[in-house]
Design an enzyme around this catalytic site. Sequence first.
Site, PDB file in Angstrom:
ATOM      1  N   ASP A 181      -9.621   3.254   6.217  1.00  0.00           N
ATOM      2  CA  ASP A 181      -8.475   3.212   7.131  1.00  0.00           C
ATOM      3  C   ASP A 181      -8.899   3.933   8.405  1.00  0.00           C
ATOM      4  OD1 ASP A 181      -6.099   3.458   8.496  1.00  0.00           O
ATOM      5  OD2 ASP A 181      -5.027   4.517   6.904  1.00  0.00           O
TER       6      ASP A 181
ATOM      7  N   GLU B 128      -7.981   4.245  12.290  1.00  0.00           N
ATOM      8  CA  GLU B 128      -6.902   3.923  13.228  1.00  0.00           C
ATOM      9  C   GLU B 128      -6.540   5.150  14.063  1.00  0.00           C
ATOM     10  OE1 GLU B 128      -2.887   3.756  11.532  1.00  0.00           O
ATOM     11  OE2 GLU B 128      -3.786   3.934   9.521  1.00  0.00           O
TER      12      GLU B 128
ATOM     13  N   ASP C  93       0.854  -1.183   0.000  1.00  0.00           N
ATOM     14  CA  ASP C  93       0.000   0.000   0.000  1.00  0.00           C
ATOM     15  C   ASP C  93       0.892   1.236   0.000  1.00  0.00           C
ATOM     16  OD1 ASP C  93       0.062   1.174   2.987  1.00  0.00           O
ATOM     17  OD2 ASP C  93      -0.129  -0.998   3.175  1.00  0.00           O
TER      18      ASP C  93
END
Length: 277
Positions: free
Chosen positions: A168, A170, A79
């Site tokens: 994503d 986090e 990624d």
Amino acid sequence: MKPLVTGAVVVLGLLTAALAAPASAQTIAEQSTAARQPTAEARAHGITKSGDAFMGWRQTSTAVAPTVTAPAATVEGIDVSSHQGNVNWASQWSAGKRFAYVKASEGNYYTNPYFAQQYNGSYNVGMIRGAYHFATPNDSSGANQANYFVDHGGGWSRDGKTLPGALDIEYNPYGATCYGKTQAAMVTWIRDFLTTYKNRTGRDAVIYTNLDWWTRCTGNSTAFNSTNPLWVARYASAPGTLPGGWPFHTIWQYSSTPIDQNRFNGDQTRLVALANG
């Protein structure tokens, strides 16, 4: 003297109106960006300004090679974000990488300036590619950010080469770990994003997270483990305990050396199946 008084009133009126006028969208965005300063920990990880966040920025790097137990079938991938700039995709292909996720957007204020080179370049070399969105739940609603993501590269098409978008979710590089939300509010925000994304694309988005953050900020919610593929981050020799009651992981981010390394939990045919939906 009357005209002078009238002029003064007019000037005062103009000043009052200017002060009362709502700020433009650009001004609001600039103020928001100015207030969104990376924490000292984030700066130590290379996040120096708003928009710099990337997958796994707070994970502990490791050079430990992941254990592969035969006959498990896997596919290697990477990624990338703006930190990688223009990627040499031919080199990555030669290194055995067969899929890639590319950062498309962050919050509702940032798009990756290298997105086209990275997203199209991975596709052109033969990889199956997808886009990801770095969530900042304190900035706007889940629906708002899902729409922003889709509008800036996070869409999907059934061409066998495009993976569903990834959320994503986090650690916050700009402030409080859980973005100032309770666990229940965070689950609601995530559901809002995922529902909107599916309504826009027809696909269930992949969720990228890790056990520690998911436990702290969602109460280890099991709300999504039967619908959304799990992309788990753990820089170690095995994925370890999975968050949220997921029975298995779909992707495992196992290292950031020399670039974020990922392993798909299945063979190439299963990766293509995920792309096709």
